[in-house]
Design a protein around this motif. Structure first.
Motif, PDB file in Angstrom:
ATOM      1  N   TYR A 167       0.820  -1.229   0.000  1.00 40.58           N
ATOM      2  CA  TYR A 167       0.000   0.000   0.000  1.00 40.58           C
ATOM      3  C   TYR A 167       0.847   1.269   0.000  1.00 40.58           C
ATOM      4  O   TYR A 167       0.334   2.361  -0.274  1.00 40.58           O
ATOM      5  CB  TYR A 167      -1.013   0.020   1.145  1.00 40.58           C
ATOM      6  CG  TYR A 167      -0.477  -0.082   2.557  1.00 40.58           C
ATOM      7  CD1 TYR A 167       0.269   0.943   3.138  1.00 40.58           C
ATOM      8  CD2 TYR A 167      -0.759  -1.193   3.347  1.00 40.58           C
ATOM      9  CE1 TYR A 167       0.733   0.855   4.436  1.00 40.58           C
ATOM     10  CE2 TYR A 167      -0.309  -1.287   4.660  1.00 40.58           C
ATOM     11  CZ  TYR A 167       0.437  -0.257   5.202  1.00 40.58           C
ATOM     12  OH  TYR A 167       0.902  -0.346   6.492  1.00 40.58           O
ATOM     13  N   ALA A 168       2.131   1.155   0.300  1.00 31.03           N
ATOM     14  CA  ALA A 168       3.004   2.335   0.262  1.00 31.03           C
ATOM     15  C   ALA A 168       3.407   2.645  -1.176  1.00 31.03           C
ATOM     16  O   ALA A 168       3.479   1.752  -2.032  1.00 31.03           O
ATOM     17  CB  ALA A 168       4.242   2.109   1.116  1.00 31.03           C
ATOM     18  N   VAL A 169       3.680   3.917  -1.456  1.00 30.70           N
ATOM     19  CA  VAL A 169       4.087   4.352  -2.794  1.00 30.70           C
ATOM     20  C   VAL A 169       5.275   5.302  -2.693  1.00 30.70           C
ATOM     21  O   VAL A 169       5.549   5.870  -1.632  1.00 30.70           O
ATOM     22  CB  VAL A 169       2.932   5.079  -3.537  1.00 30.70           C
ATOM     23  CG1 VAL A 169       1.747   4.151  -3.730  1.00 30.70           C
ATOM     24  CG2 VAL A 169       2.509   6.355  -2.787  1.00 30.70           C
ATOM     25  N   ARG A 170       5.964   5.426  -3.803  1.00 33.83           N
ATOM     26  CA  ARG A 170       6.969   6.490  -3.954  1.00 33.83           C
ATOM     27  C   ARG A 170       6.304   7.693  -4.602  1.00 33.83           C
ATOM     28  O   ARG A 170       5.413   7.543  -5.458  1.00 33.83           O
ATOM     29  CB  ARG A 170       8.126   6.017  -4.834  1.00 33.83           C
ATOM     30  CG  ARG A 170       9.021   4.974  -4.207  1.00 33.83           C
ATOM     31  CD  ARG A 170      10.052   4.471  -5.221  1.00 33.83           C
ATOM     32  NE  ARG A 170      10.856   5.566  -5.781  1.00 33.83           N
ATOM     33  CZ  ARG A 170      11.617   5.448  -6.871  1.00 33.83           C
ATOM     34  NH1 ARG A 170      11.678   4.291  -7.525  1.00 33.83           N
ATOM     35  NH2 ARG A 170      12.324   6.474  -7.304  1.00 33.83           N
ATOM     36  N   ILE A 171       6.737   8.884  -4.198  1.00 34.88           N
ATOM     37  CA  ILE A 171       6.184  10.117  -4.762  1.00 34.88           C
ATOM     38  C   ILE A 171       7.330  11.029  -5.187  1.00 34.88           C
ATOM     39  O   ILE A 171       8.290  11.226  -4.447  1.00 34.88           O
ATOM     40  CB  ILE A 171       5.278  10.843  -3.747  1.00 34.88           C
ATOM     41  CG1 ILE A 171       4.060   9.970  -3.409  1.00 34.88           C
ATOM     42  CG2 ILE A 171       4.823  12.198  -4.287  1.00 34.88           C
ATOM     43  CD1 ILE A 171       3.145  10.562  -2.366  1.00 34.88           C
ATOM     44  N   LYS A 172       7.204  11.541  -6.400  1.00 38.43           N
ATOM     45  CA  LYS A 172       8.213  12.463  -6.941  1.00 38.43           C
ATOM     46  C   LYS A 172       7.503  13.740  -7.375  1.00 38.43           C
ATOM     47  O   LYS A 172       6.527  13.683  -8.131  1.00 38.43           O
ATOM     48  CB  LYS A 172       8.936  11.807  -8.123  1.00 38.43           C
ATOM     49  CG  LYS A 172      10.014  12.663  -8.758  1.00 38.43           C
ATOM     50  CD  LYS A 172      10.885  11.841  -9.709  1.00 38.43           C
ATOM     51  CE  LYS A 172      10.099  11.215 -10.815  1.00 38.43           C
ATOM     52  NZ  LYS A 172      10.947  10.469 -11.777  1.00 38.43           N
TER      53      LYS A 172
END
Length: 415
Positions: free
Chosen positions: A32-37
């Motif tokens: 459920y975690a994501v990377r964000i840029k």
């Protein structure tokens, strides 16, 4: 001896079960975690120009909603991309940015089938001593966790924070702070104090959960713009002592020194708890004050703070102008401020700077972004009077006259 062997076997079994449970919790977190840029060229006052990386977590699969920090997503002038594990980056849109606490809500269109929805701990309760994991992408170590305990939910710099010694490093911001007892998320990783060890902070979930529910029901979740200002007694841990009215006189029956102990019959102990109770509401609220040994009731009128996602702004040759960042000053003076000025731009070369307030243009005070755009457009030199904090002691204002030849001037709404 036989009893000792049995005890040892039971202990090993329990330790193995705990390790297995923790591994399962962290495995779920990676789904459920994501990377964000985020990339921002022309930031609002609260943001910084450049490219930043952080974390977030999925909270609504149907709507594609992802929670992160406001300082990770920015406040609407940049581009935001999101990546689920083993997938590619995709563009995200901002649904909501909180004007008070460090959280925002994004939406994306493509959710992998393998993605899980994070489970949130929305209750207001004591977290002291709880074992937690801060999940995110510290220093580009993607989808990793650091372990620690919660010290307490602490009032710090005007707001409630979950204080933990679980390491929160660059790349962790916006990720989940997870209870290793339940697997529920108790906070949003946000920051650590500089030049310190083990002093890390997360946004508590109660106001975030209420904001999510309000948004799902098409209500404005913004915290209230209260006329009251509060003093803090950090020794006694009293943070709701009336210090005055930001916008004028105090309401009848309310005195400086009164302590707020309840709103609409709900007991509260901090400004964050007060704001959480009043999210989604406007008009009048019944406050209960403590004055000495006496309890007094009074009515306070309020409205929600303006939505950041509805901000208007003006681009002026490399400068970004929007409402004054200080709400009470804007209510009283209605001035517009340079939120940022791009280095090397024409706006910087002729003397505009971040934090500078526009007073008049050719002797006329702008009354809106549209009016400001009209005053700055067209041919011919414009005489602009601005005001900034003094460079000497930051107690008084310096005033400047700047001659401006209009170039690129255009108004926008936050997407």
């Amino acid at each position: 001896m036989q009893q000792l062997k049995i005890f040892s076997l039971v202990l090993l079994f329990l330790l193995g079960s705990l390790a297995s449970a923790t591994a399962s919790i962290l495995e779920d977190a990676s789904k459920y975690a994501v990377r964000i840029k985020t990339s921002i060229s022309y930031p609002f006052f609260e943001d910084e120009a450049g490219v930043s990386n952080g974390a977030g977590f999925l909270v609504d699969k149907d709507r594609g909603w992802i929670i992160t920090n406001a300082h990770v997503s920015g406040r609407g002038t940049g581009t935001v991309e999101v990546l689920f594990k083993d997938n590619d980056f995709q563009e995200a849109e901002i649904v909501y940015v909180d004007p008070e606490l460090d959280f925002s809500i994004l939406t994306v269109k493509d959710i992998p089938d393998s993605a899980l929805v994070a489970q949130l701990d929305c209750k207001t309760r004591r977290l002291n001593g709880l074992e937690v994991a801060a999940f995110g992408h510290p220093h580009s170590l993607y989808f990793s966790a650091s372990r620690g305990i919660v010290s307490k939910v602490r009032f710090y710099e005007g707001h409630d924070w979950v204080q933990t010694d679980a390491a929160i490093n660059p790349g962790n911001s916006g990720g989940p702070l997870i209870s290793l007892d339940t697997g529920l998320i108790i906070g949003i990783n946000a920051m650590s104090l500089k030049d310190s060890e083990g002093l890390n902070f997360a946004v508590p979930m109660a106001p975030v959960c209420k904001s999510l529910e309000l948004l799902k029901n098409n209500f404005n979740p913004s915290p209230p713009l209260l006329p009251l200002s509060f003093a803090s007694d950090n020794v006694a841990e009293n943070y709701l002592i009336v210090a005055g009215n930001r916008l004028g006189k105090l309401s009848e029956g309310i005195q400086i020194g009164d302590e707020v102990i309840a709103v609409n019959g709900i007991e509260i102990s901090s400004p964050t708890e007060l704001a959480t109770e009043l999210r989604g509401k406007s008009g009048n609220a019944e406050f209960t004050f403590k004055r000495g040994e006496t309890k007094i009731k009074g009515t306070v009128e309020f409205s929600p703070k303006s939505k950041i996602t509805e901000r208007q702004y003006l681009m002026v040759d490399g400068g970004l102008i929007a409402e004054d960042i200080y709400p009470e000053r804007f209510v009283q003076e209605k001035h517009y401020m340079f939120h940022s000025v791009r280095k090397g731009s024409y706006a910087q070369r002729i003397g505009f700077g971040k934090g500078e307030v526009v007073l008049t243009i050719d002797g006329v005070k702008p009354t809106s972004i549209e009016h400001l755009e009209k005053l700055l457009s067209g041919e011919g030199e414009k005489e602009i009077i601005t005001r900034h904090w003094s460079s000497i002691d930051e107690l008084f204002y310096d005033y400047f006259k700047i001659d401006y030849e209009p170039g690129f001037v255009r108004s926008y709404n936050v997407p």
